[in-house]
Motif scaffolding. Structure first.
Motif, PDB file in Angstrom:
ATOM      1  N   ALA A 295       0.831  -1.209   0.000  1.00 23.38           N
ATOM      2  CA  ALA A 295       0.000   0.000   0.000  1.00 23.38           C
ATOM      3  C   ALA A 295       0.864   1.258   0.000  1.00 23.38           C
ATOM      4  N   LEU A 296       1.857   1.328   0.865  1.00 21.71           N
ATOM      5  CA  LEU A 296       2.725   2.498   0.899  1.00 21.71           C
ATOM      6  C   LEU A 296       3.510   2.638  -0.401  1.00 21.71           C
ATOM      7  N   THR A 297       3.968   1.529  -0.954  1.00 20.11           N
ATOM      8  CA  THR A 297       4.753   1.595  -2.181  1.00 20.11           C
ATOM      9  C   THR A 297       3.920   2.154  -3.325  1.00 20.11           C
ATOM     10  N   VAL A 298       2.704   1.678  -3.489  1.00 23.96           N
ATOM     11  CA  VAL A 298       1.849   2.182  -4.565  1.00 23.96           C
ATOM     12  C   VAL A 298       1.436   3.625  -4.304  1.00 23.96           C
ATOM     13  N   ARG A 299       1.134   3.953  -3.073  1.00 20.66           N
ATOM     14  CA  ARG A 299       0.800   5.340  -2.751  1.00 20.66           C
ATOM     15  C   ARG A 299       1.986   6.273  -2.980  1.00 20.66           C
ATOM     16  N   GLY A 300       3.182   5.719  -3.063  1.00 18.39           N
ATOM     17  CA  GLY A 300       4.369   6.529  -3.322  1.00 18.39           C
ATOM     18  C   GLY A 300       4.440   7.086  -4.725  1.00 18.39           C
ATOM     19  N   GLY A 301       3.621   6.592  -5.643  1.00 21.38           N
ATOM     20  CA  GLY A 301       3.550   7.150  -6.988  1.00 21.38           C
ATOM     21  C   GLY A 301       4.639   6.641  -7.906  1.00 21.38           C
ATOM     22  N   LEU A 302       4.889   7.419  -8.988  1.00 23.93           N
ATOM     23  CA  LEU A 302       5.829   7.084 -10.073  1.00 23.93           C
ATOM     24  C   LEU A 302       5.345   5.813 -10.789  1.00 23.93           C
ATOM     25  N   ASP A 303       6.214   4.826 -10.999  1.00 29.78           N
ATOM     26  CA  ASP A 303       5.821   3.626 -11.750  1.00 29.78           C
ATOM     27  C   ASP A 303       5.134   2.653 -10.791  1.00 29.78           C
ATOM     28  N   THR A 304       3.882   2.949 -10.479  1.00 32.14           N
ATOM     29  CA  THR A 304       3.189   2.302  -9.368  1.00 32.14           C
ATOM     30  C   THR A 304       3.053   0.791  -9.513  1.00 32.14           C
ATOM     31  N   ASP A 305       2.774   0.314 -10.726  1.00 38.91           N
ATOM     32  CA  ASP A 305       2.585  -1.131 -10.859  1.00 38.91           C
ATOM     33  C   ASP A 305       3.906  -1.876 -10.757  1.00 38.91           C
ATOM     34  N   SER A 306       4.976  -1.306 -11.309  1.00 38.20           N
ATOM     35  CA  SER A 306       6.289  -1.952 -11.216  1.00 38.20           C
ATOM     36  C   SER A 306       6.793  -1.948  -9.780  1.00 38.20           C
ATOM     37  N   ASN A 307       6.682  -0.819  -9.107  1.00 35.22           N
ATOM     38  CA  ASN A 307       7.129  -0.749  -7.715  1.00 35.22           C
ATOM     39  C   ASN A 307       6.283  -1.635  -6.812  1.00 35.22           C
ATOM     40  N   GLY A 308       4.967  -1.630  -7.027  1.00 35.67           N
ATOM     41  CA  GLY A 308       4.100  -2.492  -6.235  1.00 35.67           C
ATOM     42  C   GLY A 308       4.440  -3.963  -6.431  1.00 35.67           C
ATOM     43  N   ALA A 309       4.786  -4.325  -7.678  1.00 44.92           N
ATOM     44  CA  ALA A 309       5.129  -5.715  -7.976  1.00 44.92           C
ATOM     45  C   ALA A 309       6.408  -6.133  -7.250  1.00 44.92           C
ATOM     46  N   THR A 310       7.449  -5.306  -7.311  1.00 42.83           N
ATOM     47  CA  THR A 310       8.711  -5.674  -6.661  1.00 42.83           C
ATOM     48  C   THR A 310       8.567  -5.676  -5.146  1.00 42.83           C
ATOM     49  N   ALA A 311       7.878  -4.677  -4.599  1.00 45.63           N
ATOM     50  CA  ALA A 311       7.645  -4.653  -3.153  1.00 45.63           C
ATOM     51  C   ALA A 311       6.843  -5.869  -2.714  1.00 45.63           C
ATOM     52  N   GLY A 312       5.826  -6.238  -3.498  1.00 43.64           N
ATOM     53  CA  GLY A 312       5.026  -7.404  -3.171  1.00 43.64           C
ATOM     54  C   GLY A 312       5.824  -8.686  -3.219  1.00 43.64           C
ATOM     55  N   SER A 313       6.742  -8.774  -4.174  1.00 47.08           N
ATOM     56  CA  SER A 313       7.593  -9.954  -4.274  1.00 47.08           C
ATOM     57  C   SER A 313       8.480 -10.088  -3.049  1.00 47.08           C
ATOM     58  N   VAL A 314       9.145  -8.994  -2.663  1.00 45.48           N
ATOM     59  CA  VAL A 314      10.025  -9.037  -1.489  1.00 45.48           C
ATOM     60  C   VAL A 314       9.222  -9.359  -0.232  1.00 45.48           C
ATOM     61  N   ALA A 315       8.097  -8.668  -0.040  1.00 49.92           N
ATOM     62  CA  ALA A 315       7.273  -8.905   1.146  1.00 49.92           C
ATOM     63  C   ALA A 315       6.699 -10.312   1.153  1.00 49.92           C
ATOM     64  N   GLY A 316       6.337 -10.824  -0.025  1.00 52.06           N
ATOM     65  CA  GLY A 316       5.799 -12.175  -0.110  1.00 52.06           C
ATOM     66  C   GLY A 316       6.830 -13.236   0.205  1.00 52.06           C
ATOM     67  N   VAL A 317       8.078 -13.022  -0.220  1.00 53.44           N
ATOM     68  CA  VAL A 317       9.152 -13.953   0.135  1.00 53.44           C
ATOM     69  C   VAL A 317       9.425 -13.892   1.633  1.00 53.44           C
ATOM     70  N   LEU A 318       9.475 -12.691   2.181  1.00 57.94           N
ATOM     71  CA  LEU A 318       9.732 -12.544   3.613  1.00 57.94           C
ATOM     72  C   LEU A 318       8.690 -13.270   4.459  1.00 57.94           C
ATOM     73  N   SER A 319       7.426 -13.164   4.086  1.00 56.64           N
ATOM     74  CA  SER A 319       6.350 -13.715   4.914  1.00 56.64           C
ATOM     75  C   SER A 319       5.965 -15.135   4.536  1.00 56.64           C
ATOM     76  N   GLY A 320       6.134 -15.481   3.246  1.00 59.85           N
ATOM     77  CA  GLY A 320       5.592 -16.728   2.730  1.00 59.85           C
ATOM     78  C   GLY A 320       4.152 -16.550   2.283  1.00 59.85           C
ATOM     79  N   ALA A 321       3.716 -17.388   1.361  1.00 61.16           N
ATOM     80  CA  ALA A 321       2.373 -17.259   0.781  1.00 61.16           C
ATOM     81  C   ALA A 321       1.279 -17.418   1.815  1.00 61.16           C
ATOM     82  N   ALA A 322       1.468 -18.340   2.766  1.00 61.27           N
ATOM     83  CA  ALA A 322       0.410 -18.623   3.740  1.00 61.27           C
ATOM     84  C   ALA A 322       0.073 -17.404   4.586  1.00 61.27           C
ATOM     85  N   ALA A 323       1.054 -16.511   4.783  1.00 57.67           N
ATOM     86  CA  ALA A 323       0.844 -15.344   5.633  1.00 57.67           C
ATOM     87  C   ALA A 323       0.290 -14.143   4.882  1.00 57.67           C
ATOM     88  N   ILE A 324       0.225 -14.194   3.547  1.00 58.40           N
ATOM     89  CA  ILE A 324      -0.365 -13.092   2.790  1.00 58.40           C
ATOM     90  C   ILE A 324      -1.876 -13.134   2.995  1.00 58.40           C
TER      91      ILE A 324
END
Length: 379
Positions: A295-324
């Motif tokens: 949410a914060l990454t996309v609200r940060g603007g600029l290339d919102t879908d690319s940034n949201g995708a990379t942030a989501g990937s990192v956060a998803g690896v950190l937490s694992g799929a079950a915790a999303i």
């Protein structure tokens, strides 16, 4: 409540397979979240938050809501109808996901010792020209005209330091878990087809960041590992360190991004460096929480879908799929729309399983060092 004399059991760490699936799901969900407001010259942070405020969706905790006004509706990208709450049925097609799919195909075909030339050949074979943009389109055109790497990145290409190579990097992190340097080396071989300078460093940084997320205890630790793979004096590294320092100094997320706006002014909304600032801020201030991070990454603007995708990937690896949280995963319906030939409609779970198989096969393969000091598996 626990019974007397018993201690609560610690939550088990996610498995490799769960982290890889988390990376794929996070990338797709983050991309979908940012897609409707991708036009960074129009959708500033202020305009994004005003949109959310009118729709009663601040703080942002889910996919974007339906537009509340005709003006908002007119400014959104046309894909918004497949990306807002209540309308999502599988992922919509996007290059931020296409390149992850194509990267998986590359590694399955050519292994971890792939060449830059093989990356280009696969683009021509699998990827439609009109589904490429900016630096990738310039490189594709050069390939079709018989130009070979590394000239494909430099000839008639004004977008060499834009974000395109960074969005191609996740697959190299997912397949090199806990090995940021090897992930960065793979991402560099991919990136130099179309990018130079900070465009290449952005890809190396992103691949290393995703790789480090498998084993790092915190977001900050993962960022430190990722910074170690790029030249300390490059503008991308200096910008990421600046975000880290402002976060450590106790500045708010908003004040940090305002400061970086001034320090990266003039680079444009698709350049790697200002987008790395938005990504880093989203990760640090999100502090490992998946929803807050995307949410914060996309609200940060600029290339919102690319940034949201990379942030989501990192956060998803950190937490694992079950915790999303389920509200991010369930609307995707385990389905990916893709322009990559032969992959449209593929299951997210299948992509993750194939990624894990590659990773495990590489771990079991004998490795030799090539002349450049990079390890390659036989086979």
């Amino acid at each position: 409540m626990t019974s007397a004399g018993t201690e609560p059991q610690p939550t088990p760490s996610p498995t490799l397979a769960d982290r890889v699936l988390g990376g794929w799901l996070g990338r797709i969900a983050g991309n979908m979240l940012g897609k409707p407001v991708e036009r960074g010259e129009v959708w500033t942070r202020e305009r994004i938050d005003a949109y959310l405020r009118r729709a009663g969706a601040l703080p942002l905790t889910d996919y974007l809501p339906e537009p509340a006004t005709d003006e908002d509706r007119a400014l959104l990208r046309p894909e918004w109808r497949q990306c807002v709450r209540g309308r999502i049925h599988g992922s919509c097609r996007d290059d931020d996901v296409d390149y992850a799919v194509l990267g998986l195909d590359l590694l399955e075909r050519h292994g971890f010792g792939f060449s830059t030339e093989q990356v280009g050949d696969l683009w021509l074979l699998r990827l439609p020209y009109l589904q490429t943009f900016t630096a990738e389109r310039a490189a594709y055109r050069n390939l079709a005209n018989g130009i070979r790497p590394p000239l494909t990145a430099t000839y008639d290409n004004p977008c060499q330091e834009w974000i395109g190579a960074l969005i191609r990097a996740d697959i190299h992190g997912w397949t090199c878990p806990g090995d940021p340097r090897r992930a960065a080396a793979q991402a560099r071989r991919d990136a130099v087809l179309s990018h130079t300078g900070n465009g290449v460093y952005g890809a190396m940084f992103a691949a290393a960041l995703v790789s480090a997320a498998f084993t790092a205890p915190t977001v900050r630790a993962a960022l430190d590992e990722a910074l170690a793979v790029v030249p300390a004096s490059c503008r991308l590294a200096r910008t990421v360190r600046r975000v880290v320092s402002l976060h450590e100094a106790g500045l708010s997320w908003e004040d940090t991004l305002v400061t970086l706006d001034g320090e990266t002014a003039g680079l444009g909304w698709i350049h790697t460096v200002p987008n790395a600032a938005v990504l880093t801020a989203g990760l640090l201030y999100g502090d490992g929480d998946f929803t807050r991070t995307v949410a914060l990454t996309v609200r940060g603007g600029l290339d919102t879908d690319s940034n949201g995708a990379t942030a989501g990937s990192v956060a998803g690896v950190l937490s694992g799929a079950a915790a999303i949280p389920a509200h991010w995963k369930d609307p995707l319906e385990d389905t990916v729309r893709s322009a990559v030939f032969g992959f449209d409609g593929v299951r997210v779970s299948e992509l993750a399983e194939r990624t894990v198989r590659l990773t495990e096969a590489e771990r079991l393969s004998p490795v030799v060092m090539d002349a450049g000091g990079t390890g390659h598996a036989f086979g």
